[in-house]
Design a protein around this motif. Structure first.
Motif, mmCIF file in Angstrom:
data_model
loop_
_atom_site.group_PDB
_atom_site.id
_atom_site.type_symbol
_atom_site.label_atom_id
_atom_site.label_comp_id
_atom_site.label_asym_id
_atom_site.label_seq_id
_atom_site.Cartn_x
_atom_site.Cartn_y
_atom_site.Cartn_z
ATOM 1 N N ARG A 1 0.810 -1.239 0.004
ATOM 2 C CA ARG A 1 0.037 0.010 0.080
ATOM 3 C C ARG A 1 0.909 1.130 0.038
ATOM 4 N NH1 ARG A 1 -3.559 -2.579 -1.923
ATOM 5 N NH2 ARG A 1 -5.385 -3.082 -1.024
ATOM 6 N N LEU A 2 1.730 1.164 0.837
ATOM 7 C CA LEU A 2 2.922 2.307 0.950
ATOM 8 C C LEU A 2 3.579 2.658 -0.360
ATOM 9 C CD1 LEU A 2 2.058 2.130 3.907
ATOM 10 C CD2 LEU A 2 4.249 3.322 4.384
ATOM 11 N N ARG A 3 4.036 1.349 -0.867
ATOM 12 C CA ARG A 3 4.926 1.710 -2.107
ATOM 13 C C ARG A 3 4.090 2.015 -3.211
ATOM 14 N NH1 ARG A 3 6.577 2.377 -6.326
ATOM 15 N NH2 ARG A 3 8.266 1.736 -7.185
ATOM 16 N N ALA A 4 2.879 1.813 -3.334
ATOM 17 C CA ALA A 4 1.951 1.933 -4.557
ATOM 18 C C ALA A 4 1.600 3.627 -4.135
ATOM 19 C CB ALA A 4 0.693 1.351 -4.687
ATOM 20 N N ALA A 5 1.447 4.080 -3.124
ATOM 21 C CA ALA A 5 1.019 5.272 -2.750
ATOM 22 C C ALA A 5 2.190 6.365 -3.145
ATOM 23 C CB ALA A 5 0.677 5.575 -1.304
ATOM 24 N N HIS A 6 3.447 5.841 -2.767
ATOM 25 C CA HIS A 6 4.523 6.695 -3.119
ATOM 26 C C HIS A 6 4.989 6.939 -4.428
ATOM 27 C CE1 HIS A 6 5.311 6.506 1.080
ATOM 28 N NE2 HIS A 6 6.091 7.405 1.183
ATOM 29 N N GLY A 7 4.879 5.764 -5.293
ATOM 30 C CA GLY A 7 5.059 5.649 -6.645
ATOM 31 C C GLY A 7 3.846 6.563 -7.413
ATOM 32 N N LYS A 8 2.847 6.773 -6.975
ATOM 33 C CA LYS A 8 1.724 7.643 -7.625
ATOM 34 C C LYS A 8 1.931 9.211 -7.296
ATOM 35 C CE LYS A 8 -2.189 4.667 -7.647
ATOM 36 N NZ LYS A 8 -3.687 4.372 -7.154
ATOM 37 N N ILE A 9 2.497 9.476 -6.156
ATOM 38 C CA ILE A 9 2.674 10.991 -5.728
ATOM 39 C C ILE A 9 4.191 11.337 -6.372
ATOM 40 C CG2 ILE A 9 3.971 10.284 -3.488
ATOM 41 C CD1 ILE A 9 1.492 13.376 -4.265
ATOM 42 N N PHE A 10 5.175 10.617 -6.291
ATOM 43 C CA PHE A 10 6.472 10.929 -6.757
ATOM 44 C C PHE A 10 6.632 11.623 -8.229
ATOM 45 C CE2 PHE A 10 11.105 9.597 -8.339
ATOM 46 C CZ PHE A 10 11.605 10.069 -7.048
#
Length: 257
Positions: free
Chosen positions: A144-153
Motif C-alpha cells: 500500500r505504501l509503495r503504491a502510494a509513493h509511486g503515484k505521488i513521486f
C-alpha cells in the motif's frame, strides 16, 4: 551482596513506565533524529503566483502524513519482522518532520489543511488493522505504501518543475527527497509486488529518439535558423554567385577552343 533500591528509584521507574503507557498514538515511535533535506538556499517567502495545483500538492502532503504515521506505528506494533518494524519506524518519524514543514508552508500561504485521512487512506489503514497474521500485515503495509509513493513521486516532480511560488518550490524539493527515501526503504523489505504496480505510459512520440522534434524545431530548420549567423537570403546570394562564376568559367573554356 544485594544492593537495596531506594524509594526514589522505584518512583522514577514507575514514572518512566507510565510515560510510555500514556504516549499519544498519533505520533511516531522514537527513532534516530530525522535529517531535514536542504533546499540549497532556495527562497521561501511565499512569493509568486499560487496555482490550484500548488494548493492541491500542499494538501496531499498533509494527507500522506495523516495515514502513513499511524501505518508506520502499526508496523512497529504488529509486524514480527525486525526489518519491517525499522522501516515503519523510520517512515513514521520522517512523515512527522515533513508534516511540520508542510504545516508551516500552509500557514504562510493561507491554505487550510485536513485533519483526517481521506476515504481511501482510511480503508488502507483498516486493512492493516484487520490483517489476519503478521505476515499478511507486512505485505499490505509494504504494497500500500509503495503504491502510494509511486503515484505521488511524478506529481511532486511536476510541481517542483512548474510552480511559480517559492514556498511551494522549496516544499516540493524537500518532499521529493523524503519520498525517494521512503520508496527505497519500502523496496529494501524485499517483498514489494512490482507486478501489481502500474506501468509507465508509452512515449508520445515513439521512434523519434530521446529528443522529440517539435514544430518549432522544424520551422527553425526550414528557415535555416539552425545554422548560426546564416539566413536564407545569404545562402541564396552565395548560390547565385557560385552559379554566375560557373557560367563565366564555362564560356571562357568554350571560347578558348
Amino acid at each position: 551482596m544485594r544492593t537495596r533500591r531506594s524509594p526514589r528509584w522505584l518512583v522514577g521507574t514507575l514514572a518512566l513506565s507510565l510515560a510510555f503507557m500514556v504516549a499519544p498514538a498519533g505520533v511516531a515511535h522514537a527513532a534516530e533524529p530525522v535529517p531535514i533535506p536542504q533546499t540549497s538556499g532556495l527562497p521561501n517567502k511565499g512569493t509568486g503566483t499560487l496555482s490550484a495545483a500548488d494548493r492541491d500538492f500542499v494538501i496531499k502532503v498533509r494527507l500522506a502524513g495523516l495515514w502513513e504515521v499511524p501505518a508506520g506505528n502499526m508496523a512497529v506494533e504488529k509486524s514480527n519482522n525486525a526489518a519491517i518494524k525499522k522501516i515503519g519506524q523510520s517512515i513514521a518519524a520522517q512523515h512527522v518532520a515533513l508534516d511540520s514543514l508542510d504545516r508551516t508552508a500552509a500557514k504562510r500561504l493561507g491554505i487550510s489543511l485536513p485533519n483526517q485521512p481521506n476515504g481511501d487512506q482510511q480503508l488502507w489503514l483498516n486493512e492493516m488493522r484487520t490483517a489476519a497474521t503478521p505476515e499478511q500485515f507486512d505485505q499490505i503495509f509494504i504494497d500500500r505504501l509503495r503504491a502510494a509513493h509511486g503515484k505521488i513521486f511524478p506529481a511532486i516532480a511536476t510541481i517542483r518543475a512548474t510552480t511559480r511560488n517559492d514556498t511551494v518550490r522549496a516544499l516540493a524539493q524537500q518532499t521529493n527527497q523524503f519520498v525517494a527515501t521512503h520508496m527505497t526503504l519500502l523496496e529494501s523489505s524485499g517483498i514489494v509486488d512490482y507486478a501489481a504496480l502500474p506501468t509507465a505510459p508509452a512515449p508520445a512520440a515513439a521512434g523519434q529518439g530521446p529528443v522529440p522534434i517539435d514544430n518549432q524545431m522544424l520551422v527553425a530548420a526550414t528557415n535555416g535558423d539552425s545554422i548560426p549567423g546564416l539566413s536564407n537570403t545569404v545562402i541564396l546570394l552565395v548560390l547565385a554567385a557560385a552559379l554566375v562564376v560557373g557560367v563565366v568559367t564555362t564560356m571562357r573554356i568554350f571560347r578558348a577552343r
